[in-house]
Design a protein around this motif. Structure first.
Motif, short mmCIF file in Angstrom:
data_model
loop_
_atom_site.label_atom_id
_atom_site.label_comp_id
_atom_site.label_asym_id
_atom_site.label_seq_id
_atom_site.Cartn_x
_atom_site.Cartn_y
_atom_site.Cartn_z
N CYS A 181 0.81 -1.04 0.06
CA CYS A 181 -0.24 0.11 0.03
C CYS A 181 0.77 1.34 0.24
N LYS A 215 0.69 9.35 0.02
CA LYS A 215 -0.63 8.56 0.26
C LYS A 215 -1.89 9.53 0.43
N HIS A 218 -8.25 -2.85 -2.47
CA HIS A 218 -9.28 -1.75 -1.99
C HIS A 218 -10.87 -2.07 -2.35
N GLU A 224 -2.42 -5.53 -3.33
CA GLU A 224 -1.64 -5.12 -2.26
C GLU A 224 -0.76 -6.10 -1.49
N ASP A 237 -3.58 0.15 5.67
CA ASP A 237 -4.34 -0.85 5.07
C ASP A 237 -3.65 -2.36 5.72
N GLN A 287 -6.07 -5.80 4.60
CA GLN A 287 -6.29 -6.19 3.21
C GLN A 287 -4.85 -6.54 2.56
#
Ligand code: PEP
Ligand code: MN
Length: 293
Positions: free
Chosen positions: A30, A64, A219, A245, A256, A259
């Motif tokens: 990420c 980011k 995402h 990711e 993140d 995930q």
């Protein structure tokens, strides 16, 4: 019934052709956190390419777009230098998000220049930024990927991509890729709190625009235990590639962390997607489902 089917376009990223039939596997953290953190990710990607034949790319966030100001914002240029160092060592192609006008300069720096840039979901309806990034992308021969704003309809998404297309003019084929990354829906208790992967929208955008479409399986699902199913479903529905990711220490990732998958899981995922259990997920022949009116 109107079924506008655009001619399918192929986009070139270095030696990779996107949209020609073989899906691209784009993976990476990420947010880029460190060089040692990138190494196992790149090793996994190279192994994936070797074992499955899938073209691979390294993605990583450096500036980011975070919802909260106190969250980790990324390493900026230093993060891009780390990605470029991995490219220098291994030849792997690299992709980053351009979040603001001030980061367009990355494209002008020959040694750092990413092989692909993308516009993130939050900026997916920021037509001014899209136009500005696309102009420099065209000048520097860099393809641009437009992620779908999580609140955008398919026509708004294609409209946003149209701003990028303008940079290439009418005579040259624009180097545009689209990315379906999940849209927000809700339920009565929790309006707009859920994200769903919109495969029907992906298909409609692909058929209407002809641009290759990559599905972001991370995402759009927000949970690592959903990434595999989403990836298989996306490819079975005709996606031209995946974005996933991957983090060397996913649970402790600075963004993140629920995930991202591990490099080992990424290798398993790639093995599965090239040889999926089709009995679990029958293919939908979308072309038989006409648009409504
Ligand atoms: C990303 O891919 O790093 C990202 C932030 O995704 P999105 O813009 O789709 O939320
Ligand atoms: Mn992320």
């Amino acid at each position: 019934m109107s079924t506008e089917v655009a001619k399918k376009k192929i986009v070139t990223i270095g030696d990779i052709l996107v949209g020609q039939g073989q899906p691209i596997f784009m993976g990476g953290p990420c947010t880029v956190e460190s060089l040692p953190g990138l190494e196992p990710v790149v090793e996994a990607l190279i192994r994936i390419r070797g074992e499955t034949g899938l073209p691979v790319m390294l993605r990583g966030g450096v500036n980011k777009p975070r919802t909260n100001a106190e969250s980790f914002q990324g390493l900026g240029r230093i993060g891009l230098e780390m990605l470029a160092e991995m490219r220098h060592r291994t030849g792997i192609l690299i992709a980053i998000e351009i979040r603001g006008e001030e980061h367009i300069e990355y494209l002008r720096d020959r040694s750092l220049r990413p092989d692909l840039v993308w516009i993130g979901s939050r900026n997916g309806l920021n037509q001014d930024l899209i136009s500005k990034v696309a102009l420099v992308a065209r000048e520097t021969d860099t393809p641009i990927m437009i992620k779908r704003h999580w609140g955008a309809t398919v026509s708004e998404w294609l409209g946003a991509a149209g701003y990028a297309e303008g940079a290439w003019g009418e005579t040259t084929q624009a180097q545009i890729i689209l990315c379906e990354r999940g849209i927000r829906i809700g339920n009565l208790e929790n309006p707009f709190s859920e994200t769903i992967l919109d495969l029907r929208g992906m298909w409609e955008a692909q058929i209407k625009s002809g641009w290759p479409i990559i599905v972001d399986a991370s995402h759009s699902t927000k949970r690592r235990d959903r990434v595999e199913t989403a990836s298989i479903a996306a490819l079975e529905h005709g996606a031209d590639g995946l974005m996933v990711e991957i983090h060397s220490d996913a649970v402790n990732a600075l963004s993140d962390n629920n995930q991202q998958i591990s490099p080992r899981e990424a290798i398993e995922l790639a093995r599965t997607i090239v040889n999926p259990d089709r009995s679990r997920m029958p293919r939908v022949d979308w072309i038989r489902y006409p648009f409504g009116n």
